[in-house]
Write an enzyme that holds these catalytic residues in place. Structure first.
Site, PDB file in Angstrom:
ATOM      1  N   LYS A  22     -30.924 -36.277  -3.564  1.00  0.00           N
ATOM      2  CA  LYS A  22     -30.088 -37.338  -4.162  1.00  0.00           C
ATOM      3  C   LYS A  22     -30.407 -38.673  -3.491  1.00  0.00           C
ATOM      4  O   LYS A  22     -30.621 -39.686  -4.153  1.00  0.00           O
ATOM      5  CB  LYS A  22     -28.614 -37.018  -3.965  1.00  0.00           C
ATOM      6  CG  LYS A  22     -27.686 -38.214  -4.184  1.00  0.00           C
ATOM      7  CD  LYS A  22     -26.230 -37.925  -3.923  1.00  0.00           C
ATOM      8  CE  LYS A  22     -25.789 -38.130  -2.526  1.00  0.00           C
ATOM      9  NZ  LYS A  22     -25.506 -39.511  -2.115  1.00  0.00           N
ATOM     10  N   ASN A  23     -30.494 -38.679  -2.158  1.00  0.00           N
ATOM     11  CA  ASN A  23     -30.629 -39.954  -1.430  1.00  0.00           C
ATOM     12  C   ASN A  23     -32.032 -40.517  -1.458  1.00  0.00           C
ATOM     13  O   ASN A  23     -32.274 -41.596  -0.913  1.00  0.00           O
ATOM     14  CB  ASN A  23     -30.132 -39.785   0.011  1.00  0.00           C
ATOM     15  CG  ASN A  23     -28.625 -39.604   0.034  1.00  0.00           C
ATOM     16  OD1 ASN A  23     -27.952 -39.811  -0.972  1.00  0.00           O
ATOM     17  ND2 ASN A  23     -28.099 -39.173   1.166  1.00  0.00           N
ATOM     18  N   CYS A 116     -15.649 -46.704   0.738  1.00  0.00           N
ATOM     19  CA  CYS A 116     -15.525 -45.387   0.124  1.00  0.00           C
ATOM     20  C   CYS A 116     -14.743 -44.527   1.109  1.00  0.00           C
ATOM     21  O   CYS A 116     -14.182 -45.033   2.082  1.00  0.00           O
ATOM     22  CB  CYS A 116     -16.911 -44.793  -0.137  1.00  0.00           C
ATOM     23  SG  CYS A 116     -17.700 -44.255   1.371  1.00  0.00           S
ATOM     24  N   ARG A 121     -17.928 -49.508   4.608  1.00  0.00           N
ATOM     25  CA  ARG A 121     -19.319 -49.566   4.122  1.00  0.00           C
ATOM     26  C   ARG A 121     -19.798 -51.007   3.928  1.00  0.00           C
ATOM     27  O   ARG A 121     -20.113 -51.439   2.830  1.00  0.00           O
ATOM     28  CB  ARG A 121     -19.499 -48.769   2.826  1.00  0.00           C
ATOM     29  CG  ARG A 121     -19.027 -47.345   2.833  1.00  0.00           C
ATOM     30  CD  ARG A 121     -19.780 -46.421   3.785  1.00  0.00           C
ATOM     31  NE  ARG A 121     -21.157 -46.171   3.457  1.00  0.00           N
ATOM     32  CZ  ARG A 121     -21.566 -45.170   2.665  1.00  0.00           C
ATOM     33  NH1 ARG A 121     -20.686 -44.390   2.098  1.00  0.00           N
ATOM     34  NH2 ARG A 121     -22.830 -44.994   2.415  1.00  0.00           N
ATOM     35  N   ASP A 306     -24.705 -36.734   7.679  1.00  0.00           N
ATOM     36  CA  ASP A 306     -24.353 -36.029   6.438  1.00  0.00           C
ATOM     37  C   ASP A 306     -24.171 -34.534   6.663  1.00  0.00           C
ATOM     38  O   ASP A 306     -23.610 -33.856   5.806  1.00  0.00           O
ATOM     39  CB  ASP A 306     -25.412 -36.262   5.362  1.00  0.00           C
ATOM     40  CG  ASP A 306     -25.420 -37.703   4.905  1.00  0.00           C
ATOM     41  OD1 ASP A 306     -26.377 -38.112   4.237  1.00  0.00           O
ATOM     42  OD2 ASP A 306     -24.476 -38.435   5.252  1.00  0.00           O
ATOM     43  N   ARG A 398     -21.352 -34.999  -7.166  1.00  0.00           N
ATOM     44  CA  ARG A 398     -22.185 -36.196  -6.956  1.00  0.00           C
ATOM     45  C   ARG A 398     -23.476 -35.827  -6.238  1.00  0.00           C
ATOM     46  O   ARG A 398     -24.475 -36.517  -6.361  1.00  0.00           O
ATOM     47  CB  ARG A 398     -21.423 -37.229  -6.105  1.00  0.00           C
ATOM     48  CG  ARG A 398     -20.310 -37.965  -6.792  1.00  0.00           C
ATOM     49  CD  ARG A 398     -19.791 -39.080  -5.900  1.00  0.00           C
ATOM     50  NE  ARG A 398     -20.898 -39.762  -5.250  1.00  0.00           N
ATOM     51  CZ  ARG A 398     -20.929 -40.060  -3.935  1.00  0.00           C
ATOM     52  NH1 ARG A 398     -19.917 -39.745  -3.175  1.00  0.00           N
ATOM     53  NH2 ARG A 398     -21.961 -40.687  -3.429  1.00  0.00           N
TER      54      ARG A 398
END
Ligand code: EPZ
Length: 417
Positions: A22-23, A116, A121, A306, A398
């Protein structure tokens, strides 16, 4: 609102093919804007964040097509330089479009990405770097009005922190800028290297990606190309943890073992045996895990933030006390409250979490607080006694492609309802 219902206590065994990252896919989709013509990404994960990025590309005038894990974007008719608030709000990391839109069109207007679940952020590092490259940025009423007055020019940029997003945004703005850009104290995450590989295939001249100093020679033109997204290292860690907490035996296929070098010794300290060969990693976990003295999250190549929530869920069942220090985000322990509901024994004090392993976790209803915190609850549910229902799983969708299907293939009893 969907939820995942997990019947705990089953040992997971089998093989998992790891999804695309995803990243990496998100900055790659933004980078497609810089090339004239069509770009095709293969091994693109099917995630709500990817759909959100494609909606932004379409709004800007690109023709986007999603065909399974292949996403293509034709940027020939890129006309718009504004990203509307509703699209920005869908995905905080949409800020990554800023550098690419500026690089291609010379101006960009988007709303300030909110905070978030992980905290405010800020994007101060992004903005101060872009100003050094000749971008005028007006911040008012929550909007960012960015314009290249004369020309986007290369600059020497020293990052105060190796910010992943800021490094990516600078690269995206620099590839078509005039002259040379040098980024010192750049982020070294594999996703940065993936982005540089793609851009260089399109005709860019980026040197040193993956190291602390990245040099970019601006060019006049980039074309599109076909590119395979790298494997998702955090998804890989997540599924290794599923094996670890259930005393299971799992083989991960289509991974880059070296991307998770910092996590392997942590799993080994827990008593797991791991072997990596080619693009596979195999884990065999003991019935009862040992604690880990201390884990400190730091920028790559150190232990990734993460993975913090996910590994902390595993340590809830270890025989002894483990300590985690979260150095990257100020508010990344929201999952702890939910784990406590399952019988975990965790105390947090600022950056530090002290996890006292318990013999049993108990199934109950818990709520996903953020992407990786939600994944942590699923991992805990796999080893809890009875049924665990994880609600608010939009966070999980997500970042994980069909997490329930992937885990079911290795013997988990988990269903979406
Ligand atoms: C990327 O976020 C990832 N997201 C995050 O993954 C990941 O946790 C993070 O990098 C760190 O590895 C994507 O790639 C889409 P940063 P990013 O800029 O770029 C501070 C997930 O779960 N900072 O490296 O936003 C910031 O507040 C997500 O997949 C500033 O102060 O991370 C944070 O404390 C979550 N000013 C730290 O740096 C800035 O201008 C790291 O942020 C920018 C960042």
């Amino acid at each position: 609102m969907q939820s995942l219902v997990i019947e705990g206590g089953r040992r997971l065994c089998g093989e998992i093919q790891i999804q695309g990252a995803k990243n990496s896919a998100l900055p790659l989709l933004a980078a497609a804007i810089l090339g004239q013509g069509e770009t095709t990404f293969t091994n693109c994960p099917l995630l709500t964040d990817i759909y959100a990025a494609c909606r932004i590309l379409s709004y800007l005038g690109c023709k986007c097509k999603i065909d399974g894990n292949t996403v293509s974007a034709d940027t020939s008719n890129l006309v718009n330089f504004e990203v509307p608030d509703d699209l920005m709000r869908e995905m905080r990391s949409s800020i990554i479009f800023l550098g690419a839109i500026l690089g291609r069109l010379g101006e960009c207007r988007l709303s300030f990405p909110g905070g978030c679940e992980l905290g405010p952020r800020p994007i101060d590092i992004h903005l101060s770097a872009l100003r050094k490259m000749g971008v005028t940025i007006k911040e008012e009423y929550g909007m960012l009005d960015c314009r290249v007055e004369k020309e986007l020019s290369g600059a020497k940029i020293n990052l105060p922190f190796p910010s992943v997003g800021a490094t990516e945004n600078i690269m995206l703005a620099a590839v078509l800028a005039k002259g040379q850009t040098e980024i010192k104290n750049a982020a070294r995450e594999p996703e940065i290297t993936d982005l540089a590989k793609y851009l260089n295939l399109c005709g860019a001249k980026i040197y040193g990606a993956g190291e602390s100093t990245i040099t970019i020679e601006g060019v006049d033109f980039l074309h599109g190309c076909q590119y395979e997204v790298m494997p998702d290292r955090i998804a890989a860690i997540t599924y290794l943890c599923a094996g670890a907490i259930t005393g299971g035996e799992i083989n991960l296929a289509k991974v880059c073992p070296e991307h998770i070098d910092a996590v392997i010794p942590v799993l080994e300290e827990m008593g797991c045996h791991l072997y990596s060969y080619a693009d596979n990693i195999y884990i065999n976990a003991p019935k009862r895990l040992k604690p880990v003295k201390i884990i400190r999250t730091m920028p790559y190549p150190a232990f990734p933030t993460d993975a913090q929530a996910i590994v902390s869920a595993v340590l809830c069942k270890a025989k002894g006390t483990s300590i985690i220090v979260e150095n990257i985000f100020e508010n990344r322990y929201k999952h702890v409250g939910e784990l406590l509901k399952m019988g975990a024994d965790i105390k947090t004090e600022g950056k530090v979490a002290i996890i006292q392993g318990v013999n049993k976790l108990y199934g109950t209803t818990v709520c996903a607080t953020d992407l990786r915190g939600g994944a942590a609850l699923v991992i805990a549910g796999l080893a809890a006694e009875g049924k665990t229902e994880v609600t608010n799983i939009k966070h999980i969708d997500r970042g994980y492609e069909s997490i329930e299907k992937v885990l079911s293939f290795t013997g988990a009893k988990i269903e979406r309802k």
